[in-house]
Write a protein that holds these residues in place. Structure first.
Motif, PDB file in Angstrom:
ATOM      1  N   TYR A  54       0.810  -1.228   0.000  1.00  0.00           N
ATOM      2  CA  TYR A  54       0.000   0.000   0.000  1.00  0.00           C
ATOM      3  C   TYR A  54       0.840   1.274   0.000  1.00  0.00           C
ATOM      4  O   TYR A  54       0.358   2.340  -0.352  1.00  0.00           O
ATOM      5  N   HIS A  55       2.106   1.168   0.420  1.00  0.00           N
ATOM      6  CA  HIS A  55       2.917   2.389   0.543  1.00  0.00           C
ATOM      7  C   HIS A  55       3.336   2.927  -0.816  1.00  0.00           C
ATOM      8  O   HIS A  55       3.116   4.082  -1.125  1.00  0.00           O
ATOM      9  N   SER A  56       3.949   2.031  -1.616  1.00  0.00           N
ATOM     10  CA  SER A  56       4.449   2.516  -2.897  1.00  0.00           C
ATOM     11  C   SER A  56       4.506   1.413  -3.945  1.00  0.00           C
ATOM     12  O   SER A  56       5.235   1.522  -4.924  1.00  0.00           O
ATOM     13  N   VAL A  75       6.677  -8.100   5.777  1.00  0.00           N
ATOM     14  CA  VAL A  75       7.522  -6.907   5.790  1.00  0.00           C
ATOM     15  C   VAL A  75       7.876  -6.584   4.343  1.00  0.00           C
ATOM     16  O   VAL A  75       8.512  -7.391   3.649  1.00  0.00           O
ATOM     17  N   CYS A  76       7.456  -5.441   3.888  1.00  0.00           N
ATOM     18  CA  CYS A  76       7.693  -5.084   2.484  1.00  0.00           C
ATOM     19  C   CYS A  76       9.191  -4.963   2.227  1.00  0.00           C
ATOM     20  O   CYS A  76       9.915  -4.336   3.006  1.00  0.00           O
ATOM     21  N   PRO A  77       9.670  -5.546   1.139  1.00  0.00           N
ATOM     22  CA  PRO A  77      11.106  -5.507   0.878  1.00  0.00           C
ATOM     23  C   PRO A  77      11.623  -4.118   0.494  1.00  0.00           C
ATOM     24  O   PRO A  77      12.820  -3.880   0.574  1.00  0.00           O
ATOM     25  N   TRP A  78      10.757  -3.208   0.114  1.00  0.00           N
ATOM     26  CA  TRP A  78      11.245  -1.904  -0.350  1.00  0.00           C
ATOM     27  C   TRP A  78      11.563  -0.943   0.789  1.00  0.00           C
ATOM     28  O   TRP A  78      12.656  -0.421   0.875  1.00  0.00           O
ATOM     29  N   HIS A  79      10.633  -0.674   1.684  1.00  0.00           N
ATOM     30  CA  HIS A  79      10.891   0.295   2.767  1.00  0.00           C
ATOM     31  C   HIS A  79      10.550  -0.278   4.139  1.00  0.00           C
ATOM     32  O   HIS A  79      10.411   0.469   5.104  1.00  0.00           O
ATOM     33  N   LYS A  80      10.364  -1.593   4.185  1.00  0.00           N
ATOM     34  CA  LYS A  80      10.196  -2.324   5.455  1.00  0.00           C
ATOM     35  C   LYS A  80       8.908  -2.012   6.211  1.00  0.00           C
ATOM     36  O   LYS A  80       8.848  -2.182   7.425  1.00  0.00           O
TER      37      LYS A  80
HETATM   38 FE1  FES Z   1       6.335  -1.148   0.648  1.00  0.00          FE
HETATM   39 FE2  FES Z   1       7.422   1.233   0.622  1.00  0.00          FE
HETATM   40  S1  FES Z   1       6.640   0.128  -1.045  1.00  0.00           S
HETATM   41  S2  FES Z   1       7.232  -0.105   2.260  1.00  0.00           S
END
Ligand code: FES
Length: 149
Positions: A54-56, A75-80
């Motif tokens: 949902y973040h990016s 835990v999202c691999p991009w920004h945790k």
């Molecule tokens: Fe998942 Fe930023 S896209 S934490």
């Protein structure tokens, strides 16, 4: 049924695969009804949620799973960012100056119902009309921003 009452809408069940196949794969990302859905098996349970964070829009298929405050999170691999598997809540830990308790940002990621029938794993998409942050990454508007494959 009371005269004039409407039948509840029937939920469409999408077959994802056999339980055996999915246990072997542990995680699959599938297109169901136009949504990219991540189906995963962890500690004896299947979960289904929108595949893009949902973040990016990070690829949750590549995220680690951790237990945070007694709740399983991907835990999202991009920004945790941490997202609960059961509800799709975004969790955060305030730091002031030391890390404090884990708190909820509310439901951010759309999670879907998952059932087993006759050895198959079936997903019913969450059709709640309230908009969730992860919906944007399932939209044509977002897909138009992706490099062509
Ligand atoms: Fe998942 Fe930023 S896209 S934490």
């Amino acid at each position: 049924m009371t005269p004039g009452a409407q039948e509840p809408p029937t939920r469409v069940l999408h077959r994802v695969g056999s339980k055996e196949e999915l246990l072997r794969a542990k995680r699959v990302s599938v297109l169901l009804g136009g949504r990219e859905v991540l189906v995963l098996h962890y500690r004896g349970r299947f979960h289904a949620l929108d595949a893009r964070c949902y973040h990016s829009g990070g690829p949750l298929q590549e995220g680690d799973i951790e237990e945070i405050a007694g709740r399983l999170c991907i835990v999202c691999p991009w920004h945790k960012y941490k997202i609960t598997l059961a509800e799709g809540e975004g969790l955060y830990q305030a730091a002031d100056p030391k890390p404090g308790p884990w708190c909820s940002k509310g439901v951010k990621q759309r999670v879907h119902s998952i059932t087993e029938s006759g050895g198959d794993i079936l997903v019913a998409l969450n059709d709640c009309v309230d908009s969730l942050d992860s919906d944007y990454y399932q939209s044509e508007r977002y897909r138009a921003t992706l490099p062509s494959r």
